[in-house]
Design a protein around this motif. Structure first.
Motif, PDB file in Angstrom:
ATOM      1  N   SER A  21      -3.811   1.958   3.164  1.00 57.35           N
ATOM      2  CA  SER A  21      -4.123   0.566   2.856  1.00 57.35           C
ATOM      3  C   SER A  21      -5.577   0.371   2.431  1.00 57.35           C
ATOM      4  O   SER A  21      -5.896  -0.578   1.738  1.00 57.35           O
ATOM      5  N   ILE A  22      -6.458   1.286   2.829  1.00 53.06           N
ATOM      6  CA  ILE A  22      -7.866   1.147   2.436  1.00 53.06           C
ATOM      7  C   ILE A  22      -8.013   1.207   0.918  1.00 53.06           C
ATOM      8  O   ILE A  22      -8.883   0.553   0.336  1.00 53.06           O
ATOM      9  N   SER A  23      -7.167   2.008   0.287  1.00 56.45           N
ATOM     10  CA  SER A  23      -7.199   2.114  -1.168  1.00 56.45           C
ATOM     11  C   SER A  23      -6.298   1.085  -1.824  1.00 56.45           C
ATOM     12  O   SER A  23      -6.062   1.136  -3.016  1.00 56.45           O
ATOM     13  N   LEU A  24      -5.798   0.182  -1.016  1.00 56.88           N
ATOM     14  CA  LEU A  24      -4.983  -0.951  -1.450  1.00 56.88           C
ATOM     15  C   LEU A  24      -3.629  -0.571  -2.012  1.00 56.88           C
ATOM     16  O   LEU A  24      -2.635  -0.851  -1.370  1.00 56.88           O
ATOM     17  N   SER A  31       0.805  -1.223   0.000  1.00 55.48           N
ATOM     18  CA  SER A  31       0.000   0.000   0.000  1.00 55.48           C
ATOM     19  C   SER A  31       0.837   1.271   0.000  1.00 55.48           C
ATOM     20  O   SER A  31       0.351   2.334  -0.358  1.00 55.48           O
ATOM     21  N   LYS A  89      -2.274   2.985   7.548  1.00 57.47           N
ATOM     22  CA  LYS A  89      -3.592   2.353   7.632  1.00 57.47           C
ATOM     23  C   LYS A  89      -4.548   2.975   6.618  1.00 57.47           C
ATOM     24  O   LYS A  89      -5.247   2.264   5.889  1.00 57.47           O
ATOM     25  N   VAL A  90      -4.599   4.302   6.572  1.00 59.96           N
ATOM     26  CA  VAL A  90      -5.507   4.957   5.626  1.00 59.96           C
ATOM     27  C   VAL A  90      -5.100   4.637   4.183  1.00 59.96           C
ATOM     28  O   VAL A  90      -5.952   4.389   3.333  1.00 59.96           O
TER      29      VAL A  90
END
Lengths: 450, 480
Positions: free
Chosen positions: B321-324, B105, B318-319
């Motif tokens: 990683s939400i968008s991969l 990410s 972390k944020v």
């Protein structure tokens, strides 16, 4: 004394609250183990980490569709189109398609920022593809091409959520992009009566079809019920349809929510619908709202051009008579049939384990087996201050190198436990996975059986 | 009952966002273009859209990465130079499954390492790949940082005026407060630390907690290159006031004068030694969209974090990683940008020739435009020291301002619309970037092809001088 600006305690609460298990703790552990294996081979009872946590097919050996990559390469380096040797290296329809695509790009410049909704000519092609799929007309102006579906979901959440009094209905279990983006944008994830009784204004309904992590394909009746429900309650439908090509059962078909709504006679006055594919599509907004969406999209200028081109290819693949048609169909069918086989094999494997029940994966890329864990395991998890399914996933990783995502990352009925496992490892790896899984599970149950 | 996406019930922050670069002028220009008028789009720093050709080497490498079957073909050596082939193999080996797989990410570790090595070569200090995150364009990184910092409308961000409206748009979107600090037009758009202090104090008196400061170096739209002394002052200021410095350095390759070369804020910070070098929080942004690469459509960028606490870095991860993951081709372009062909490589001399031609031409065009504007009546223009824009001041006579009011338009929007309709030149009015009250500008890029420049400047001069003739008070205006 001023605290320095970027201390965690000064961070936006919403960021702290948001979670995304698909790349969460267990994955970070797995990456560490992978590094260990590299520097110290033989240090573990397995020689590789198998990432079954994420729908990332090509990282597990799935090959890209040849035609698509041919076209992309030619668009990346159009100078190739002027070389004689190109005809020997690329299929003729790929060359044709590359020319067609370049012709809809101003100045044939593939490196320029495009229109903020995406290149018009490509959106036209995509609209045509959607119309062919659904049997109802589609409009290029209603289409926004984004860097993957996530930015589109974020945009919708930004638009819809004014405060924590705004809620979004989400399926449980759900793909945690929704819970994370709702948290990030300051809203609330809810069930309807519960929400309204707490003074929450429910704004939209998320539906994932085919489902993630659950894999179910909605029946048409079900979809009609959902459309009527949303119309009655004034909710926007956020239809995540990214897995529309992944259907593994003969008795179910994919029907887009747009098609369903249209076939019920509904138009733009009746219901607002946003459909997400690897392309994103915003349907039936008022001009005012579309202007706002456009405005937000324009701040980031545009999405990446290769992705836009690829979206137009996915929605307009080779047709019968094209040079690449047969190989395209072979590649596509090969992948889908293999996925169906893997889905079945892994489903059977999970169902063969003591205390594990697993629903059929009708579609998507995942299995979501339920673990009926013995009491001792639940106590052990409590003592370790971790969720029982996280404990199971951690033990599974340590024993076998297989990475799954604990069900608590997706939501589940309280007191039930699951793991989400993809069906993506290559077919030749599946037997080994199944046997390692069985071995591990037997040992786990032996340790924790009541 | 309102339906979910009815205009009245959508997020007010969204409605507050304004982004003039693709706003009213652009939309009007697009309309006119549809009607068949020839439009020269100078509203966005979008070099390839104005005829700049992509560099050959990166396109060869990325094409090979897109279609790896080419690498297995015995004829590939006839189509591609061997160093491009080797480099494609190198980047493919850094991926886990080629261009079609989600990467880490934060971006592919191998490419982040290349970025760190580039930063070390550039600045002379080591850089940690773990603190470098690749993003779909620098704008995404900026938005992520601002979202991380802004908690509510009491959080303020110091932003230069004029500024690139990504900053104002993002601050509106995330519900924060924009705290402007003015750049000094008469001092070549210089940054006066007293202006900065004043803005900060005023904000604080209004109950705003100022959290961060943005600098854009080289500047957009103003083009000025900050001096080393200036950056040092700014860093000291951030240290004293506990602000995180957001250093937008996307134009670092675009320098058109020799007195003030680009020096990164990080280099200066580390050179200051403790306590500054250990305490000042800094985030630096870069991109493949600008410089001499101009690969805007690829959406490739990165940010580098300095002195950010690990717990915060975890949240940022972390944020992300939400968008991969950021798009992989964009990451490869970034790798190629920070690690271009070297002397001895087959593609080196072509690469250098192409790059030099672009930069030399940009420098020429910076001069042509500045001089061109300065030759116009009631127009004063600072030299474009860097970046890609010219930001002339248009001294609008009172009658013109009246006419604008009657037409319901902001004065510089009025002028720019008339310019567009008369000449097809599509600019962005200065009000889109912020300016002093009663002072008007427009922003244009220096990107139209060199051979087209004289005609464009003539066309502008004709329009402007006629406009001024029409609206001037006949009293005459002094130049300064």
């Amino acid at each position: 004394m001023l605290k320095s600006s970027l201390e965690a305690q000064n961070l936006i609460i919403n960021i702290i609250k948001c979670e995304y298990a698909v790349r969460g703790e267990i994955v970070i552990l797995a990456q560490r183990l992978q590094q260990e294996l590299q520097s110290n081979p033989g240090s573990r009872p397995f020689d590789e980490i198998l990432y079954c946590n994420i729908g990332n097919p090509q990282s597990l050996g799935q090959l890209p569709i040849t035609f698509f990559r041919e076209v992309l390469a030619l668009c990346d380096h159009p100078a190739l189109l002027d070389k004689d040797q190109t005809h020997g290296l690329f299929s003729s329809d790929a060359i044709d398609r590359a020319w067609k695509i370049l012709d809809v790009m101003p100045g044939r410049a593939t490196g320029a920022y495009s229109h903020s909704q995406g290149i018009k000519g490509l959106r036209d092609l995509i609209a045509a593809g959607i119309a062919a799929r659904d049997g109802f007309p589609a409009n290029a102006d209603d289409i926004f091409l984004t860097d993957g579906a996530s930015p589109a979901v974020h945009m919708m959440m930004q638009l819809l959520l004014r405060s924590e009094k705004d809620g979004i209905l989400c399926p449980i279990p759900q793909y945690p992009l929704y819970s994370a983006s709702i948290a990030l944008h300051g809203g609330t994830l809810k069930q309807l009566e519960d929400a309204r009784s707490k003074g929450v204004t429910v704004r939209a309904l998320v539906v994932i079809n085919p489902g993630n992590p659950t894999g179910q394909v909605l029946a048409e009746d079900n979809q009609r019920e959902i459309v009527d429900f949303c119309k009655k309650e004034g909710l926007v439908i956020l239809a995540d349809e990214v897995y529309q090509e992944n259907i593994y059962v003969d008795n179910k078909k994919f029907h887009s929510f747009k098609k369903i709504a249209r076939s019920m006679g509904y138009g733009e006055e009746d219901i607002a619908l946003v459909s997400f594919q690897s392309v994103s599509k915003a349907d039936w907004f008022t001009a005012e709202v579309r202007e706002q969406i456009y405005k937000i999209a324009s701040v980031n200028l545009c999405s990446n051009i290769s992705g836009q081109i690829l979206a137009s290819l996915v929605m307009n693949p080779p047709q019968e008579g094209d040079e690449s048609f047969e190989s395209y169909v072979d590649e596509k069918d090969g992948i889908l049939l293999s996925l169906a086989r893997r889905a079945k094999t892994l489903e059977e494997a999970f169902n063969s384990l003591e205390g594990v029940t697993c629903n059929r994966a009708e579609g998507a890329m995942y299995l979501f087996p339920r673990l009926h864990l013995p009491h001792k395991a639940i106590e052990a998890a409590k003592a370790a201050k971790t969720a029982p399914d996280a404990l199971y996933a951690r033990r599974l990783l340590d024993a076998t190198g297989i990475v799954v995502v604990p069900g608590s990352g997706f939501g589940q009925v309280p007191g039930t436990w699951h793991i989400r496992c993809t069906i993506l490892p290559q077919e030749d790896k599946i037997p080994a996975i199944v046997s390692r899984l069985k071995e591990f599970h037997e040992a786990f149950m032996a340790e924790f059986r009541d | 009952m309102s339906r979910g996406l009815d205009y009245e019930v959508i997020n007010e922050n969204v409605k507050r966002v304004a982004y003039a670069v693709r706003g009213e002028l652009y939309l009007r220009a697009s309309e006119l273009q549809k009607e068949g008028k020839k439009i020269i789009f100078t509203n966005v720093g979008n070099p390839h859209a104005l005829g700049q050709k992509p560099l050959t080497f990166p396109r060869q490498v990325v094409a090979l990465c897109q279609a790896p079957f080419l690498l297995d073909d015995p004829h590939v050596g006839m189509m591609f130079p061997s160093d491009a082939i080797e480099r494609a193999r190198h980047y493919l080996s850094l991926t886990s499954g080629g261009l079609g797989a989600y990467s880490d990410s934060r971006g592919l570790p191998g490419i982040r390492k290349e970025v760190a090595e580039f930063i070390e070569r550039r600045d002379g200090y080591p850089s940690d790949p773990e603190l470098i995150y690749l993003t779909d364009g620098a704008s995404k990184g900026v938005m992520q940082m601002l979202n991380t910092i802004i908690r509510n409308d009491k959080d303020g961000i110091l932003v230069p005026v004029p500024q690139y409206p990504l900053y104002s748009a993002a601050i509106s979107l995330f519900g924060g407060s924009l705290v402007p600090y003015h750049l000094e037009e008469t001092a070549n758009w210089g940054l006066d630390i007293n202006n900065l202090r004043q803005s900060l104090n005023e904000a604080r008196m209004n109950g705003i907690t100022v959290r961060a400061m943005v600098i854009i170096n080289p500047g957009n739209p103003t083009g000025q290159c900050l001096s080393e002394a200036n950056i040092r002052e700014i860093l000291k200021f951030c240290y004293q006031q506990k602000l995180v410095l957001l250093a937008d350095e996307v134009y670092q390759q675009n320098i058109y004068q020799d007195e003030r070369p680009f020096i990164s804020s990080r280099k200066i910070l580390l050179g200051m030694g403790p306590p500054f070098s250990k305490e000042v929080q800094l985030v630096s942004f870069h991109t493949v969209s600008k410089g001499y690469w101009g690969e805007c459509g690829q959406r490739g960028g990165y940010f580098e974090m300095t002195n950010i606490p690990l717990k915060t870095v975890d949240e940022i991860y972390k944020v992300a990683s939400i968008s991969l993951s950021p798009n992989v081709p964009g990451q490869i372009f970034l790798g190629l940008m920070v690690n271009p062909p070297k002397p001895g490589d087959i593609s080196y001399s072509k690469f250098v020739t192409e790059s030099k031609a672009i930069l030399d031409s940009l420098r020429k065009r910076a001069h042509i435009m500045t001089n061109g504007f300065n030759s116009c009546r009631n127009v004063v223009c600072n030299f474009t020291e860097g970046a890609m824009y010219s930001f002339p001041q248009i001294k609008l006579p009172p009658k013109a301002i009246e006419a604008a009011k009657k037409a319901g338009k902001v004065p510089d929007v009025f002028y720019c619309l008339k310019l567009l309709e008369a000449t097809g030149i599509s600019t962005v009015p200065g009000s889109g970037f912020g300016q002093k009250e009663g002072v008007f500008h427009l922003r244009t890029t220096i990107l139209p092809a060199e051979e087209d420049m004289p005609a464009i400047m003539d066309s502008f001069k004709k329009f402007n001088d006629e406009f001024m003739e029409q609206y001037d008070d006949k009293k005459g205006y002094s130049r300064m």
